[in-house]
Design a protein around this motif. Structure first.
Motif, mmCIF file in Angstrom:
data_model
loop_
_atom_site.group_PDB
_atom_site.id
_atom_site.type_symbol
_atom_site.label_atom_id
_atom_site.label_comp_id
_atom_site.label_asym_id
_atom_site.label_seq_id
_atom_site.Cartn_x
_atom_site.Cartn_y
_atom_site.Cartn_z
ATOM 1 N N TYR A 196 -7.375 -10.617 33.438
ATOM 2 C CA TYR A 196 -6.942 -11.425 32.297
ATOM 3 C C TYR A 196 -5.529 -11.064 31.860
ATOM 4 C CZ TYR A 196 -11.476 -13.614 31.609
ATOM 5 O OH TYR A 196 -12.611 -14.367 31.776
ATOM 6 N N TRP A 197 -5.150 -9.803 32.001
ATOM 7 C CA TRP A 197 -3.787 -9.409 31.648
ATOM 8 C C TRP A 197 -2.784 -9.986 32.653
ATOM 9 C CZ3 TRP A 197 -0.748 -8.377 28.038
ATOM 10 C CH2 TRP A 197 0.478 -7.750 28.248
ATOM 11 N N VAL A 198 -3.150 -10.013 33.934
ATOM 12 C CA VAL A 198 -2.297 -10.631 34.947
ATOM 13 C C VAL A 198 -2.144 -12.127 34.676
ATOM 14 C CG1 VAL A 198 -2.112 -11.207 37.397
ATOM 15 C CG2 VAL A 198 -2.772 -8.908 36.706
ATOM 16 N N GLU A 199 -3.242 -12.761 34.273
ATOM 17 C CA GLU A 199 -3.173 -14.186 33.954
ATOM 18 C C GLU A 199 -2.246 -14.446 32.776
ATOM 19 O OE1 GLU A 199 -6.179 -17.870 32.744
ATOM 20 O OE2 GLU A 199 -6.971 -15.870 33.204
ATOM 21 N N LEU A 200 -2.289 -13.559 31.783
ATOM 22 C CA LEU A 200 -1.398 -13.696 30.644
ATOM 23 C C LEU A 200 0.064 -13.524 31.059
ATOM 24 C CD1 LEU A 200 -0.960 -14.004 27.597
ATOM 25 C CD2 LEU A 200 -1.305 -11.541 27.381
ATOM 26 N N CYS A 201 0.334 -12.561 31.942
ATOM 27 C CA CYS A 201 1.706 -12.350 32.425
ATOM 28 C C CYS A 201 2.191 -13.543 33.236
ATOM 29 C CB CYS A 201 1.774 -11.071 33.264
ATOM 30 S SG CYS A 201 1.540 -9.558 32.302
ATOM 31 N N LEU A 202 1.301 -14.170 33.984
ATOM 32 C CA LEU A 202 1.681 -15.356 34.736
ATOM 33 C C LEU A 202 2.054 -16.503 33.807
ATOM 34 C CD1 LEU A 202 -0.909 -15.323 37.663
ATOM 35 C CD2 LEU A 202 1.503 -14.657 37.721
ATOM 36 N N LYS A 203 1.358 -16.603 32.684
ATOM 37 C CA LYS A 203 1.713 -17.633 31.703
ATOM 38 C C LYS A 203 3.092 -17.359 31.097
ATOM 39 C CE LYS A 203 -3.040 -18.841 30.472
ATOM 40 N NZ LYS A 203 -4.058 -18.892 29.401
ATOM 41 N N VAL A 204 3.380 -16.087 30.826
ATOM 42 C CA VAL A 204 4.710 -15.726 30.317
ATOM 43 C C VAL A 204 5.779 -16.050 31.352
ATOM 44 C CG1 VAL A 204 6.160 -13.807 29.564
ATOM 45 C CG2 VAL A 204 3.789 -13.967 28.779
ATOM 46 N N ASP A 205 5.479 -15.768 32.637
ATOM 47 C CA ASP A 205 6.425 -16.063 33.712
ATOM 48 C C ASP A 205 6.675 -17.569 33.814
ATOM 49 O OD1 ASP A 205 7.959 -15.215 36.146
ATOM 50 O OD2 ASP A 205 6.476 -16.507 37.099
ATOM 51 N N LYS A 206 5.645 -18.368 33.659
ATOM 52 C CA LYS A 206 5.800 -19.815 33.691
ATOM 53 C C LYS A 206 6.656 -20.306 32.532
ATOM 54 C CE LYS A 206 3.120 -24.078 34.062
ATOM 55 N NZ LYS A 206 1.756 -24.663 34.105
ATOM 56 N N LEU A 207 6.449 -19.698 31.342
ATOM 57 C CA LEU A 207 7.248 -20.064 30.176
ATOM 58 C C LEU A 207 8.726 -19.733 30.403
ATOM 59 C CD1 LEU A 207 7.484 -21.009 27.227
ATOM 60 C CD2 LEU A 207 6.959 -18.662 26.532
ATOM 61 N N LEU A 208 9.012 -18.546 30.949
ATOM 62 C CA LEU A 208 10.392 -18.168 31.227
ATOM 63 C C LEU A 208 11.011 -19.072 32.288
ATOM 64 C CD1 LEU A 208 10.105 -14.271 31.231
ATOM 65 C CD2 LEU A 208 10.963 -15.746 29.414
ATOM 66 N N PHE A 209 10.217 -19.505 33.247
ATOM 67 C CA PHE A 209 10.713 -20.418 34.274
ATOM 68 C C PHE A 209 11.106 -21.767 33.660
ATOM 69 C CE2 PHE A 209 9.573 -23.687 37.540
ATOM 70 C CZ PHE A 209 10.684 -23.490 38.337
ATOM 71 N N CYS A 210 10.305 -22.247 32.733
ATOM 72 C CA CYS A 210 10.647 -23.508 32.047
ATOM 73 C C CYS A 210 11.931 -23.357 31.226
ATOM 74 C CB CYS A 210 9.494 -23.941 31.152
ATOM 75 S SG CYS A 210 7.985 -24.391 32.056
ATOM 76 N N VAL A 211 12.081 -22.204 30.559
ATOM 77 C CA VAL A 211 13.308 -21.955 29.795
ATOM 78 C C VAL A 211 14.523 -21.915 30.723
ATOM 79 C CG1 VAL A 211 14.504 -20.275 28.345
ATOM 80 C CG2 VAL A 211 12.087 -20.777 27.948
ATOM 81 N N TYR A 212 14.351 -21.296 31.895
ATOM 82 C CA TYR A 212 15.442 -21.210 32.867
ATOM 83 C C TYR A 212 15.829 -22.594 33.377
ATOM 84 C CZ TYR A 212 18.020 -19.618 36.995
ATOM 85 O OH TYR A 212 18.985 -19.402 37.946
ATOM 86 N N LEU A 213 14.838 -23.429 33.660
ATOM 87 C CA LEU A 213 15.133 -24.790 34.100
ATOM 88 C C LEU A 213 15.837 -25.590 33.012
ATOM 89 C CD1 LEU A 213 11.963 -25.883 36.106
ATOM 90 C CD2 LEU A 213 14.209 -25.254 36.993
ATOM 91 N N LEU A 214 15.447 -25.388 31.759
ATOM 92 C CA LEU A 214 16.090 -26.086 30.652
ATOM 93 C C LEU A 214 17.561 -25.675 30.525
ATOM 94 C CD1 LEU A 214 15.884 -27.976 28.213
ATOM 95 C CD2 LEU A 214 15.137 -26.014 26.848
ATOM 96 N N ILE A 215 17.830 -24.371 30.652
ATOM 97 C CA ILE A 215 19.214 -23.890 30.577
ATOM 98 C C ILE A 215 20.040 -24.473 31.726
ATOM 99 C CG2 ILE A 215 20.670 -21.843 30.714
ATOM 100 C CD1 ILE A 215 18.463 -20.304 29.310
ATOM 101 N N MET A 216 19.461 -24.487 32.909
ATOM 102 C CA MET A 216 20.189 -25.026 34.061
ATOM 103 C C MET A 216 20.430 -26.531 33.904
ATOM 104 S SD MET A 216 19.367 -24.541 38.111
ATOM 105 C CE MET A 216 19.756 -22.796 37.940
#
Length: 457
Positions: free
Chosen positions: A420-440
């Motif tokens: 469950y902690w890995v799943e939570l980290c994957l959600k954080v990684d997905k959120l950061l990826f969306c932020v990165y795409l928005l900046i780009m």
């Protein structure tokens, strides 16, 4: 007439023919020498050749752009190779061709006659121009001075849109001292569209050479001058292939690297390799970008922001990997992480609390015909694991089974918590990826907007 008589006649006539040829050549050379001496005998090359000194001398000029040799963005200098022509009328260099064996045109040394002091106002350095020491003069007094020159001139370079830039370099011709009128030898439209002699196999392409006549007021007199605008455009194919396309490839690969699992241990290594490769290409191609202290080209900003985005992408991946290696106790000590665990880890909490904590006694199990487990929380489960003084084999087996089940249950709970902690980290990684795409996306839209503003200007 026999053969001997013919041979004798030819031998007698040869000296006569040779003498006539020598006399004719001598006469021709004498006419040319006599004409040159006559024209330059009382000629003063320091005086403007007019009978009436109040009458200005009209100097016709013409040029043909051959090639653009160098464009230095740091010193704001442009080196151009041109064919330059000056035509004017010299009232002291006139003769009658009939008096000099029909000679209508001769060549004279440019140091021996008056030459207009027409200069280029933007001239900043001496180029490697071949020396042509002669001019042509015809019988009506028209002097033609044709020469190739290499012009090193100052030019205000606009390199903001490099390598898609267009330059407008001005060559202004005017007389420095004498009273002369400048005029175009050919029509302005013909000069502007005359690009057939331009070397088109270089970096620059000649668009046109428009010209216009203007006057410059200085002190107590007006200076006539003709201004040629050399419009050139850079060929961007080399820079697109060697600069822009590799940079875009690096950015695309960096975006796709987010699909690597963060717990695999290869994402950070991969992103570091991308950043290193981009840096090497950027350093090796620094000489291709023109340097200037006034304005930064848009492509320089492009490379700087691309490198910043690569560093940001690497920092995001480092943050996610760091979260994956936190223990549950360390995470719960952080307020934000505790909130995330309360929101996304409720299922895990209920699963941990549901443990087998009680079991029926041996007599009840015998009556029911087998072992039955109770899910109600009772402290008797742990008492069964204690060492008993009874030597009953069934009780020993029961103790071993309960101990084994408690151990397996503990391991299963720890594994579930970790997943469950890995799943939570994957959600954080997905959120950061969306932020990165928005900046780009914002970055790309800003570049297109700046490019559109420059193109429409």
């Amino acid at each position: 007439m026999n053969l001997f008589a013919v041979f004798y006649l030819i031998v007698r006539m040869c000296p006569v023919l040779l003498l006539s040829l020598l006399l004719s050549g001598k006469s021709s050379r004498s006419a040319l020498n006599q004409l040159t001496r006559l024209l330059l005998r009382k000629y003063n090359c320091g005086v403007r050749p007019v009978q009436n000194w109040t009458k200005p001398t009209t100097v016709y000029i013409d040029l043909i752009i051959q090639s653009v040799l160098d464009v230095d963005g740091q010193t704001q200098k442009v080196t151009t190779s041109i064919w330059y022509r000056q035509i004017w009328n010299d009232e002291f260099l006139v003769w009658d061709p009939e008096e000099f064996d029909g000679i209508t045109e001769i060549s004279l040394s440019s140091d021996a006659i008056w030459v207009p002091d027409v200069i280029i106002s933007e001239f900043v350095d001496v180029g490697k121009s071949p020396v042509i020491p002669y001019v042509y003069v015809n019988c009506s007094g028209t002097v033609k001075n044709y020469k190739p020159i290499q012009v090193v001139s100052a030019c205000h370079l606009e390199i903001y849109a490099f390598p898609f830039d267009k330059q407008n370099c001005t060559l202004t011709f005017r007389s420095w001292l004498h009273s002369v009128d400048l005029a175009l030898w050919r029509p302005a439209e013909e000069i502007a569209n005359d690009t057939k002699d331009f070397m088109n196999d270089g970096e620059w392409e000649l668009l046109s050479v428009p010209s216009h006549y203007c006057t410059l007021e200085q002190e107590d007199r007006d200076y006539a001058q003709i201004q040629f605008n050399v419009l050139i455009r850079r060929r961007p194919l080399l820079y697109v292939v060697s600069l822009l396309i590799p940079s875009i490839f690096f950015m695309v690969v960096d975006v796709t690297s987010f699909y690597l699992p963060p717990n695999s241990g290869t994402r950070i290594t991969f992103k570091t390799s991308i950043l290193l490769g981009f840096t090497v290409i950027r350093v090796n191609l620094m000489d291709e970008i023109p340097a200037t202290a006034i304005k930064t080209p848009l492509i320089g900003v492009f490379f700087a922001v691309c490198m910043a985005l690569l560093v940001l992408s690497l920092a995001m991946s480092i943050f996610v990997v760091k979260l994956l290696h936190y223990s549950e106790k360390e995470v719960k000590e952080m307020s934000m992480s505790a909130c995330l665990l309360d929101k996304y880890g409720s299922m895990d909490q209920s699963f941990i609390e549901s443990a087998f904590t009680s079991m029926k006694t041996l007599d009840d199990m015998e009556q029911s015909g087998g072992f039955e487990f109770d899910l109600s929380p009772e402290p008797d489960l742990f008492s069964l694991t204690e060492v008993s003084n009874s030597d009953s084999p069934l009780e020993k087996i029961l103790q071993e089974v309960v101990s084994l089940r408690l151990y397996l249950q503990e391991e299963d709970n720890e594994g579930s918590s970790q997943s469950y902690w890995v799943e939570l980290c994957l959600k954080v990684d997905k959120l950061l990826f969306c932020v990165y795409l928005l900046i780009m996306l914002i970055y790309v839209m800003t570049l297109l907007l700046l490019w559109g503003v420059w193109s429409s200007a």
